[in-house]
Design a protein around this motif. Structure first.
Motif, short mmCIF file in Angstrom:
data_model
loop_
_atom_site.label_atom_id
_atom_site.label_comp_id
_atom_site.label_asym_id
_atom_site.label_seq_id
_atom_site.Cartn_x
_atom_site.Cartn_y
_atom_site.Cartn_z
N GLU A 170 3.98 14.28 -4.51
CA GLU A 170 5.11 14.89 -5.19
C GLU A 170 5.33 14.26 -6.56
O GLU A 170 5.61 14.96 -7.55
CB GLU A 170 6.38 14.73 -4.36
N LEU A 171 5.21 12.95 -6.64
CA LEU A 171 5.45 12.24 -7.89
C LEU A 171 4.41 12.57 -8.96
O LEU A 171 4.74 12.74 -10.13
CB LEU A 171 5.43 10.72 -7.65
N LEU A 172 3.14 12.64 -8.52
CA LEU A 172 2.05 12.74 -9.48
C LEU A 172 1.41 14.11 -9.56
O LEU A 172 0.63 14.38 -10.48
CB LEU A 172 0.96 11.71 -9.13
N GLY A 173 1.72 15.01 -8.63
CA GLY A 173 1.14 16.35 -8.66
C GLY A 173 -0.37 16.30 -8.57
O GLY A 173 -0.94 15.59 -7.73
N ASP A 174 -1.05 17.03 -9.45
CA ASP A 174 -2.51 17.12 -9.40
C ASP A 174 -3.17 15.78 -9.73
O ASP A 174 -4.37 15.61 -9.48
CB ASP A 174 -3.00 18.18 -10.37
N ASP A 175 -2.42 14.87 -10.35
CA ASP A 175 -2.99 13.56 -10.71
C ASP A 175 -2.97 12.57 -9.54
O ASP A 175 -3.46 11.46 -9.67
CB ASP A 175 -2.23 12.95 -11.89
N ALA A 176 -2.37 12.94 -8.42
CA ALA A 176 -2.27 12.02 -7.30
C ALA A 176 -3.65 11.70 -6.76
O ALA A 176 -4.45 12.61 -6.51
CB ALA A 176 -1.41 12.61 -6.19
N PRO A 177 -3.97 10.42 -6.59
CA PRO A 177 -5.28 10.07 -6.01
C PRO A 177 -5.35 10.49 -4.55
O PRO A 177 -4.35 10.41 -3.83
CB PRO A 177 -5.34 8.54 -6.16
N SER B 298 0.81 -1.22 0.00
CA SER B 298 0.00 0.00 0.00
C SER B 298 0.85 1.27 0.00
O SER B 298 0.30 2.37 0.06
CB SER B 298 -0.94 0.01 1.22
N ARG B 299 2.15 1.13 -0.06
CA ARG B 299 3.04 2.30 -0.17
C ARG B 299 3.17 2.59 -1.68
O ARG B 299 4.11 2.16 -2.36
CB ARG B 299 4.40 2.01 0.45
N TYR B 300 2.22 3.34 -2.20
CA TYR B 300 2.10 3.48 -3.64
C TYR B 300 3.24 4.28 -4.28
O TYR B 300 3.63 4.00 -5.41
CB TYR B 300 0.75 4.11 -3.99
N ALA B 301 3.76 5.25 -3.59
CA ALA B 301 4.91 5.98 -4.13
C ALA B 301 6.09 5.04 -4.29
O ALA B 301 6.77 5.05 -5.32
CB ALA B 301 5.27 7.16 -3.24
N MET B 302 6.33 4.23 -3.28
CA MET B 302 7.42 3.26 -3.35
C MET B 302 7.23 2.30 -4.53
O MET B 302 8.20 1.96 -5.23
CB MET B 302 7.50 2.46 -2.05
N GLN B 303 5.99 1.90 -4.77
CA GLN B 303 5.72 0.97 -5.86
C GLN B 303 5.86 1.64 -7.24
O GLN B 303 6.31 1.01 -8.21
CB GLN B 303 4.32 0.38 -5.71
N LEU B 304 5.48 2.90 -7.33
CA LEU B 304 5.45 3.58 -8.63
C LEU B 304 6.78 4.20 -9.04
O LEU B 304 7.04 4.38 -10.24
CB LEU B 304 4.38 4.68 -8.62
N LEU C 163 -2.71 2.95 11.02
CA LEU C 163 -2.16 2.50 9.73
C LEU C 163 -2.06 3.67 8.76
O LEU C 163 -1.08 3.80 8.02
CB LEU C 163 -3.04 1.39 9.15
N ARG C 164 -3.07 4.54 8.76
CA ARG C 164 -3.02 5.70 7.87
C ARG C 164 -1.88 6.64 8.25
O ARG C 164 -1.23 7.23 7.36
CB ARG C 164 -4.36 6.44 7.90
N GLU C 165 -1.62 6.77 9.54
CA GLU C 165 -0.50 7.59 9.98
C GLU C 165 0.82 7.01 9.47
O GLU C 165 1.70 7.75 9.03
CB GLU C 165 -0.48 7.69 11.50
N ARG C 166 0.96 5.71 9.51
CA ARG C 166 2.20 5.07 9.05
C ARG C 166 2.38 5.22 7.55
O ARG C 166 3.51 5.21 7.05
CB ARG C 166 2.18 3.59 9.45
N LEU C 167 1.28 5.37 6.83
CA LEU C 167 1.35 5.50 5.37
C LEU C 167 1.45 6.96 4.91
O LEU C 167 1.64 7.22 3.72
CB LEU C 167 0.13 4.84 4.73
N LYS C 168 1.35 7.91 5.84
CA LYS C 168 1.34 9.33 5.47
C LYS C 168 2.60 9.77 4.71
O LYS C 168 2.51 10.50 3.72
CB LYS C 168 1.14 10.21 6.71
N PRO C 169 3.80 9.38 5.14
CA PRO C 169 4.99 9.82 4.39
C PRO C 169 4.97 9.35 2.94
O PRO C 169 5.36 10.09 2.03
CB PRO C 169 6.15 9.19 5.17
N ASP C 170 4.49 8.13 2.72
CA ASP C 170 4.41 7.64 1.35
C ASP C 170 3.35 8.41 0.56
O ASP C 170 3.55 8.73 -0.62
CB ASP C 170 4.08 6.14 1.34
#
Length: 271
Positions: free
Chosen positions: A259-266, A129-135, A246-253
């Motif tokens: 940052e990666l996707l800008g306005d396209d970030a879900p 679920s760390r989507y930035a890490m995956q992308l 869990l959401r707190e742990r995922l906040k940095p990602d």
């Protein structure tokens, strides 16, 4: 995984210029073997029946399962070249994690029913679920313009429009009218599960080489629904405090994803 990939795959399959191999998730790009010799030939063979005007596609969810599988994007870029395009479909991260936990419990892949303890014992539940890490590897290997990110909740709300967006991204004349919006695919609750002897049958040489080629996608789905045991919808319940944690742990990602996707970030509601 558990973010609507099967629905998107089935919706894209409705376009006559999109070709998927018999296996939705062949996973060939998980190994360096695909880059040369027999491995490369085996991957090419998956698409041997594609027509000259069709785009070849596959939908292996393991390609976004870091750190379990690394180097996939780099292999894909090396093997398939600069015209390659990738589509990622993402789901609210904790909802996805809960669905994966339930799925792996039912399949017997993990044995911890308590979600909080399971996250600690099986860190991949959170990592997927760390989507930035995956992308990041995909954007690095293909370039931002060659990676489309969809949101599962948006796709579910308007599958025709979301599929059309993906088709345009692939350079196709969109045909959203062909999407079977009444059909529901691979729903987590009450989903047919490939467990025990059924998994052995699915993986057997007789099934793979003799039976499977004779059965289309629709018939395979009907057989799964008729024969396989169903996932339990009551497992993997999570209380509000755990979800918040869990959401707190995922906040940095999530911040990195923006940052990666800008306005396209879900973005998903905080609650």
């Amino acid at each position: 995984m558990k973010a609507g990939t099967t629905t998107l795959y089935r919706d894209l399959l409705t376009h006559p210029r999109v070709y998927f191999p018999q296996d939705k998730e062949p996973g060939n790009l998980l190994s360096d073997d695909v880059l040369e010799g027999a491995g490369r030939a085996a991957y090419e063979a998956l698409f041997a029946d594609a027509a000259a005007d069709q785009l070849c596609a596959e939908a292996s969810t393991a390609y976004m399962k870091r750190p379990t599988h690394e180097g996939v994007a780099e292999r894909a870029a090396e093997l398939l070249g600069p015209e390659l395009r990738a589509i990622a479909i993402l789901r609210e991260p904790v909802d996805r994690l809960i669905s994966q936990h339930r799925h792996e419990l039912t399949a017997g892949e993990i044995d911890e029913e308590d979600l909080g303890r399971a996250v600690e014992r099986y860190p991949h539940l959170l990592d997927y679920s760390r989507y930035a890490m995956q992308l990041e590897p995909w954007i690095g290997a293909l370039g931002r313009d060659h990676v489309l990110v969809l949101k599962m909740e948006d796709h579910a709300a308007d599958r025709a429009a979301s599929t059309a967006r993906a088709q345009v991204f692939l350079g196709l004349d969109p045909k959203p009218e062909l999407v079977r919006t009444e059909a529901v695919y691979n729903r987590g609750d009450d989903k047919p599960m490939m467990t025990g002897p059924w998994r052995a049958i699915q993986q057997s040489a007789i099934y793979q080489k003799t039976v499977r080629p004779l059965i289309g996608v629709e018939m395979r789905q009907k057989l799964r629904e008729a024969l396989l045991p169903k996932a339990r919808a009551d497992r993997a319940a999570a209380d509000g405090e755990l979800v918040t944690s869990l959401r707190e742990r995922l906040k940095p990602d999530a911040a990195r994803l923006a940052e990666l996707l800008g306005d396209d970030a879900p973005r998903w509601p905080a609650g």
